[in-house]
Design a protein around this motif. Sequence first.
Motif, short mmCIF file in Angstrom:
data_model
loop_
_atom_site.label_atom_id
_atom_site.label_comp_id
_atom_site.label_asym_id
_atom_site.label_seq_id
_atom_site.Cartn_x
_atom_site.Cartn_y
_atom_site.Cartn_z
N ASN A 3 92.18 -6.67 -84.90
CA ASN A 3 90.87 -6.34 -84.34
C ASN A 3 89.74 -6.85 -85.22
OD1 ASN A 3 92.22 -5.07 -82.29
ND2 ASN A 3 91.84 -3.01 -83.05
N ALA A 4 89.91 -6.82 -86.53
CA ALA A 4 88.86 -7.30 -87.44
C ALA A 4 88.59 -8.78 -87.23
CB ALA A 4 89.24 -7.02 -88.89
N GLN A 5 89.63 -9.56 -86.98
CA GLN A 5 89.43 -10.99 -86.72
C GLN A 5 88.74 -11.22 -85.39
OE1 GLN A 5 93.50 -12.41 -87.27
NE2 GLN A 5 92.76 -13.62 -88.99
N LEU A 9 85.13 -13.08 -85.05
CA LEU A 9 84.88 -14.22 -84.16
C LEU A 9 83.73 -13.92 -83.23
CD1 LEU A 9 85.55 -17.01 -83.07
CD2 LEU A 9 87.27 -15.93 -81.60
N ARG A 10 83.71 -12.72 -82.69
CA ARG A 10 82.62 -12.32 -81.80
C ARG A 10 81.28 -12.39 -82.53
NH1 ARG A 10 78.44 -8.75 -81.97
NH2 ARG A 10 77.79 -8.11 -79.92
N LYS A 32 95.39 -18.94 -79.90
CA LYS A 32 95.45 -17.48 -79.93
C LYS A 32 95.16 -16.80 -78.59
CE LYS A 32 96.13 -17.11 -84.40
NZ LYS A 32 97.30 -16.47 -84.97
N LEU A 33 94.98 -17.55 -77.51
CA LEU A 33 94.56 -16.95 -76.25
C LEU A 33 95.55 -15.91 -75.73
CD1 LEU A 33 92.36 -16.81 -74.16
CD2 LEU A 33 93.50 -18.66 -72.92
N LEU A 34 96.83 -16.19 -75.76
CA LEU A 34 97.81 -15.24 -75.27
C LEU A 34 97.79 -13.96 -76.11
CD1 LEU A 34 100.05 -14.43 -73.36
CD2 LEU A 34 101.66 -15.62 -74.85
N VAL A 39 96.08 -8.16 -76.86
CA VAL A 39 95.28 -7.19 -77.61
C VAL A 39 94.19 -6.60 -76.71
CG1 VAL A 39 93.66 -6.89 -79.53
CG2 VAL A 39 95.76 -8.18 -79.86
N ALA A 40 93.51 -7.45 -75.96
CA ALA A 40 92.44 -6.99 -75.07
C ALA A 40 92.99 -6.05 -74.01
CB ALA A 40 91.73 -8.17 -74.43
N GLY A 41 94.16 -6.33 -73.50
CA GLY A 41 94.79 -5.45 -72.52
C GLY A 41 95.09 -4.08 -73.11
#
Length: 55
Positions: A3-5, A9-10, A32-34, A39-41
């Motif tokens: 989450n920190a990464q 990036l955000r 890293k998209l997958l 993680v987002a899910g």
Amino acid sequence: MPNAQIAGLRNVLVHDYLGIDLETVWAVLVDKLLELKIVAGGMRSHVGRGTTPEG
């Protein structure tokens, strides 16, 4: 992708958008998209419940 990464990036995308190297952003997305989607899910499943993926 921790989450920190993701947050880092955000922050770069939001606050340093004039200095962004688009090739680097593209490489991160391709690589890293997958993982980001997974993680987002997990984060999404906790929205509205007042919990975090960590507990």
